[in-house]
Design a protein around this motif. Structure first.
Motif, PDB file in Angstrom:
ATOM      1  N   ILE A  40      40.628  35.640  22.353  1.00 31.93           N
ATOM      2  CA  ILE A  40      40.096  34.610  23.245  1.00 31.93           C
ATOM      3  C   ILE A  40      39.624  33.414  22.441  1.00 31.93           C
ATOM      4  O   ILE A  40      39.898  32.257  22.793  1.00 31.93           O
ATOM      5  CB  ILE A  40      38.963  35.181  24.123  1.00 31.93           C
ATOM      6  CG1 ILE A  40      39.520  36.231  25.076  1.00 31.93           C
ATOM      7  CG2 ILE A  40      38.256  34.070  24.898  1.00 31.93           C
ATOM      8  CD1 ILE A  40      38.450  37.065  25.771  1.00 31.93           C
ATOM      9  N   SER A  41      38.936  33.662  21.354  1.00 35.51           N
ATOM     10  CA  SER A  41      38.431  32.585  20.510  1.00 35.51           C
ATOM     11  C   SER A  41      39.571  31.749  19.939  1.00 35.51           C
ATOM     12  O   SER A  41      39.523  30.515  19.955  1.00 35.51           O
ATOM     13  CB  SER A  41      37.580  33.160  19.380  1.00 35.51           C
ATOM     14  OG  SER A  41      37.005  32.125  18.619  1.00 35.51           O
ATOM     15  N   CYS A  42      40.606  32.402  19.469  1.00 33.10           N
ATOM     16  CA  CYS A  42      41.774  31.709  18.914  1.00 33.10           C
ATOM     17  C   CYS A  42      42.450  30.864  19.988  1.00 33.10           C
ATOM     18  O   CYS A  42      42.847  29.723  19.734  1.00 33.10           O
ATOM     19  CB  CYS A  42      42.747  32.731  18.335  1.00 33.10           C
ATOM     20  SG  CYS A  42      44.139  31.997  17.463  1.00 33.10           S
ATOM     21  N   ASP A  43      42.573  31.404  21.190  1.00 33.72           N
ATOM     22  CA  ASP A  43      43.168  30.651  22.300  1.00 33.72           C
ATOM     23  C   ASP A  43      42.345  29.403  22.604  1.00 33.72           C
ATOM     24  O   ASP A  43      42.896  28.323  22.827  1.00 33.72           O
ATOM     25  CB  ASP A  43      43.272  31.540  23.541  1.00 33.72           C
ATOM     26  CG  ASP A  43      43.872  30.803  24.719  1.00 33.72           C
ATOM     27  OD1 ASP A  43      44.990  30.260  24.576  1.00 33.72           O
ATOM     28  OD2 ASP A  43      43.225  30.752  25.783  1.00 33.72           O
ATOM     29  N   LEU A  44      41.037  29.524  22.597  1.00 35.54           N
ATOM     30  CA  LEU A  44      40.173  28.385  22.912  1.00 35.54           C
ATOM     31  C   LEU A  44      40.183  27.330  21.809  1.00 35.54           C
ATOM     32  O   LEU A  44      39.923  26.154  22.084  1.00 35.54           O
ATOM     33  CB  LEU A  44      38.751  28.860  23.182  1.00 35.54           C
ATOM     34  CG  LEU A  44      38.577  29.682  24.460  1.00 35.54           C
ATOM     35  CD1 LEU A  44      37.161  30.225  24.553  1.00 35.54           C
ATOM     36  CD2 LEU A  44      38.931  28.868  25.691  1.00 35.54           C
ATOM     37  N   ASP A  45      40.497  27.719  20.586  1.00 36.52           N
ATOM     38  CA  ASP A  45      40.583  26.754  19.484  1.00 36.52           C
ATOM     39  C   ASP A  45      41.628  25.678  19.759  1.00 36.52           C
ATOM     40  O   ASP A  45      41.525  24.567  19.249  1.00 36.52           O
ATOM     41  CB  ASP A  45      40.935  27.455  18.166  1.00 36.52           C
ATOM     42  CG  ASP A  45      39.765  28.223  17.583  1.00 36.52           C
ATOM     43  OD1 ASP A  45      38.610  28.000  18.001  1.00 36.52           O
ATOM     44  OD2 ASP A  45      40.024  29.070  16.702  1.00 36.52           O
ATOM     45  N   ASP A  46      42.628  26.002  20.570  1.00 37.98           N
ATOM     46  CA  ASP A  46      43.705  25.064  20.871  1.00 37.98           C
ATOM     47  C   ASP A  46      43.349  24.076  21.974  1.00 37.98           C
ATOM     48  O   ASP A  46      44.149  23.211  22.308  1.00 37.98           O
ATOM     49  CB  ASP A  46      44.979  25.825  21.277  1.00 37.98           C
ATOM     50  CG  ASP A  46      45.539  26.648  20.132  1.00 37.98           C
ATOM     51  OD1 ASP A  46      45.281  26.307  18.962  1.00 37.98           O
ATOM     52  OD2 ASP A  46      46.240  27.641  20.411  1.00 37.98           O
ATOM     53  N   HIS A  47      42.166  24.195  22.580  1.00 33.69           N
ATOM     54  CA  HIS A  47      41.749  23.325  23.674  1.00 33.69           C
ATOM     55  C   HIS A  47      40.801  22.233  23.176  1.00 33.69           C
ATOM     56  O   HIS A  47      40.028  22.452  22.240  1.00 33.69           O
ATOM     57  CB  HIS A  47      41.041  24.136  24.757  1.00 33.69           C
ATOM     58  CG  HIS A  47      41.959  25.042  25.517  1.00 33.69           C
ATOM     59  ND1 HIS A  47      42.449  26.213  24.988  1.00 33.69           N
ATOM     60  CD2 HIS A  47      42.492  24.945  26.744  1.00 33.69           C
ATOM     61  CE1 HIS A  47      43.232  26.801  25.873  1.00 33.69           C
ATOM     62  NE2 HIS A  47      43.279  26.048  26.951  1.00 33.69           N
ATOM     63  N   SER A  48      40.847  21.096  23.817  1.00 31.62           N
ATOM     64  CA  SER A  48      39.908  20.015  23.501  1.00 31.62           C
ATOM     65  C   SER A  48      38.518  20.394  24.016  1.00 31.62           C
ATOM     66  O   SER A  48      38.366  21.351  24.787  1.00 31.62           O
ATOM     67  CB  SER A  48      40.359  18.713  24.169  1.00 31.62           C
ATOM     68  OG  SER A  48      40.200  18.800  25.574  1.00 31.62           O
ATOM     69  N   ASP A  49      37.513  19.628  23.618  1.00 29.38           N
ATOM     70  CA  ASP A  49      36.155  19.869  24.105  1.00 29.38           C
ATOM     71  C   ASP A  49      36.107  19.791  25.631  1.00 29.38           C
ATOM     72  O   ASP A  49      35.481  20.628  26.281  1.00 29.38           O
ATOM     73  CB  ASP A  49      35.176  18.858  23.506  1.00 29.38           C
ATOM     74  CG  ASP A  49      34.977  19.036  22.019  1.00 29.38           C
ATOM     75  OD1 ASP A  49      35.434  20.053  21.456  1.00 29.38           O
ATOM     76  OD2 ASP A  49      34.368  18.139  21.398  1.00 29.38           O
ATOM     77  N   ASN A  50      36.770  18.779  26.199  1.00 30.00           N
ATOM     78  CA  ASN A  50      36.784  18.625  27.655  1.00 30.00           C
ATOM     79  C   ASN A  50      37.447  19.811  28.344  1.00 30.00           C
ATOM     80  O   ASN A  50      36.972  20.289  29.379  1.00 30.00           O
ATOM     81  CB  ASN A  50      37.489  17.332  28.062  1.00 30.00           C
ATOM     82  CG  ASN A  50      36.682  16.102  27.705  1.00 30.00           C
ATOM     83  OD1 ASN A  50      35.461  16.166  27.572  1.00 30.00           O
ATOM     84  ND2 ASN A  50      37.355  14.982  27.550  1.00 30.00           N
ATOM     85  N   GLU A  51      38.556  20.299  27.787  1.00 26.64           N
ATOM     86  CA  GLU A  51      39.234  21.451  28.370  1.00 26.64           C
ATOM     87  C   GLU A  51      38.351  22.697  28.299  1.00 26.64           C
ATOM     88  O   GLU A  51      38.295  23.486  29.248  1.00 26.64           O
ATOM     89  CB  GLU A  51      40.562  21.714  27.659  1.00 26.64           C
ATOM     90  CG  GLU A  51      41.609  20.652  27.928  1.00 26.64           C
ATOM     91  CD  GLU A  51      42.833  20.770  27.035  1.00 26.64           C
ATOM     92  OE1 GLU A  51      43.925  20.427  27.510  1.00 26.64           O
ATOM     93  OE2 GLU A  51      42.700  21.210  25.862  1.00 26.64           O
ATOM     94  N   LEU A  52      37.660  22.860  27.180  1.00 27.31           N
ATOM     95  CA  LEU A  52      36.755  23.999  27.023  1.00 27.31           C
ATOM     96  C   LEU A  52      35.665  23.960  28.086  1.00 27.31           C
ATOM     97  O   LEU A  52      35.373  24.966  28.735  1.00 27.31           O
ATOM     98  CB  LEU A  52      36.137  24.026  25.625  1.00 27.31           C
ATOM     99  CG  LEU A  52      35.075  25.097  25.376  1.00 27.31           C
ATOM    100  CD1 LEU A  52      35.630  26.498  25.604  1.00 27.31           C
ATOM    101  CD2 LEU A  52      34.506  24.953  23.974  1.00 27.31           C
TER     102      LEU A  52
END
Length: 67
Positions: A40-52
């Protein structure tokens, strides 16, 4: 040197699914939790701050009030 193997998409999907199921079955709870966390953490690394922020808003909006 390995030889190239050609499979139908159905055979590949079945082999892949069987492999994943075996991997998960062989994990203890601590390892499974660590794997889920890292994935999950690795997947979220690919998102911008706004997407997160949007993802958190959708599933756990209370976390935004904590920060």
């Amino acid at each position: 040197m390995p030889t190239e193997t050609t499979m139908t998409p159905e055979k590949r999907n079945k082999l892949q699914d069987d492999y994943v199921n075996q991997c998960v079955d062989d994990m203890d709870l601590k390892t499974l939790i660590a794997f889920a966390h890292d994935s999950i953490s690795c997947d979220l690394d690919d998102h911008s701050d706004n997407e997160l922020v949007e993802i958190v808003k959708e599933f756990y909006p209370e976390l935004l009030n904590a920060n």
